[in-house]
Scaffold this motif. Structure first.
Motif, PDB file in Angstrom:
ATOM      1  N   THR A 101      31.770  24.470  24.291  1.00 47.88           N
ATOM      2  CA  THR A 101      30.771  24.066  23.306  1.00 47.88           C
ATOM      3  C   THR A 101      30.941  24.851  22.014  1.00 47.88           C
ATOM      4  O   THR A 101      30.921  24.278  20.919  1.00 47.88           O
ATOM      5  N   GLN A 123      19.203  28.448  20.636  1.00 45.14           N
ATOM      6  CA  GLN A 123      19.296  27.469  21.723  1.00 45.14           C
ATOM      7  C   GLN A 123      17.914  26.866  21.853  1.00 45.14           C
ATOM      8  O   GLN A 123      16.935  27.579  22.031  1.00 45.14           O
ATOM      9  N   MET A 141      20.784  26.203  31.247  1.00 43.84           N
ATOM     10  CA  MET A 141      21.699  25.356  30.498  1.00 43.84           C
ATOM     11  C   MET A 141      21.507  23.921  30.964  1.00 43.84           C
ATOM     12  O   MET A 141      21.849  23.586  32.098  1.00 43.84           O
ATOM     13  N   ASN A 145      19.846  20.351  25.938  1.00 43.45           N
ATOM     14  CA  ASN A 145      19.786  21.476  24.991  1.00 43.45           C
ATOM     15  C   ASN A 145      20.391  21.084  23.658  1.00 43.45           C
ATOM     16  O   ASN A 145      21.302  20.267  23.590  1.00 43.45           O
ATOM     17  N   THR A 146      19.892  21.708  22.615  1.00 42.00           N
ATOM     18  CA  THR A 146      20.522  21.604  21.302  1.00 42.00           C
ATOM     19  C   THR A 146      20.694  23.010  20.758  1.00 42.00           C
ATOM     20  O   THR A 146      20.010  23.944  21.173  1.00 42.00           O
ATOM     21  N   TYR A 147      21.622  23.140  19.823  1.00 40.14           N
ATOM     22  CA  TYR A 147      21.875  24.414  19.174  1.00 40.14           C
ATOM     23  C   TYR A 147      21.651  24.244  17.681  1.00 40.14           C
ATOM     24  O   TYR A 147      22.224  23.353  17.063  1.00 40.14           O
ATOM     25  N   ASN A 167      24.536  19.103  19.729  1.00 44.40           N
ATOM     26  CA  ASN A 167      24.062  18.812  21.085  1.00 44.40           C
ATOM     27  C   ASN A 167      24.709  19.788  22.066  1.00 44.40           C
ATOM     28  O   ASN A 167      25.437  20.700  21.680  1.00 44.40           O
ATOM     29  N   ALA A 168      24.466  19.614  23.368  1.00 45.29           N
ATOM     30  CA  ALA A 168      24.940  20.550  24.386  1.00 45.29           C
ATOM     31  C   ALA A 168      26.462  20.570  24.495  1.00 45.29           C
ATOM     32  O   ALA A 168      27.033  21.561  24.958  1.00 45.29           O
TER      33      ALA A 168
END
Length: 188
Positions: A101, A123, A141, A145-147, A167-168
């Motif tokens: 990622t 996160q 995880m 999840n988004t960052y 996105n994840a």
């Protein structure tokens, strides 16, 4: 008379550029009494430090953020005006993100900018998902999840701060320009 015509033309040509308006999006610290009423029973608030309340005003919505530190993690909980949880999250380092990622995130940023300097990575978990607080405080995880990455990017001799949401898997969802910090309190 000749100069007034030239002056008038300059004002008409340059006037619209001088009065353009940027999208106002600022985060201000507020008092607890100004924060919307929320149910604090579900929050594990034992051993928390530096509890702060913020209000972010955007052109389309108002978001209230509760920020605190628990252990060594810096958490944030975002609420709307009615006190409904929108999203949660915490600040992570690049080593906390899966290797594939993070490699995808770096490749997207390097493809769009000449130079980048990452300031922080959050996160995030969607507030509409089930057990969002449990997932946040357990650092799970999940594929949802988004960052959110805040970074300084350079494009053709112009450096600006940006927010990017991934996105994840590390694919870009959205990029926006961040406004500079508010220095209204500084007197010259």
């Amino acid at each position: 008379m000749k100069y007034s015509y030239v002056t008038l033309m300059l004002l008409l040509l340059l006037g619209p550029n001088c009065y353009s308006q940027a999208k106002l999006e600022r985060e201000h610290r507020i008092q607890k009494s100004q924060f919307p009423s929320i149910n604090m029973d579900h929050l594990p608030m034992e051993n928390t430090k530096n509890i702060r309340y913020y209000r972010e005003i955007d052109t389309s919505k108002i978001t209230y953020t509760l920020k605190f530190r628990k252990g060594k993690m810096h958490y944030h909980l975002d609420y709307n005006e009615k006190g409904t949880l929108q999203n949660t999250g915490f600040i992570v380092k690049e080593i906390d993100i899966p290797t594939d990622t993070y490699a995808q995130i770096r490749s997207v940023l390097n493809a769009n900018f000449e130079k980048i300097k990452i300031k922080y990575i959050q996160q995030r978990y969607l507030g509409s998902s089930e057990n969002v607080l449990k997932n946040t405080f357990q650092n799970l995880m999940l594929p949802s999840n988004t960052y959110k990455v805040m970074f300084r990017g350079k494009k053709v001799d112009q450096r600006e701060d940006y927010f990017a949401i991934f996105n994840a898997e590390g694919y870009l969802i959205k990029t926006t320009t961040a406004l500079p910090a508010n220095y209204d309190r500084v007197l010259y």
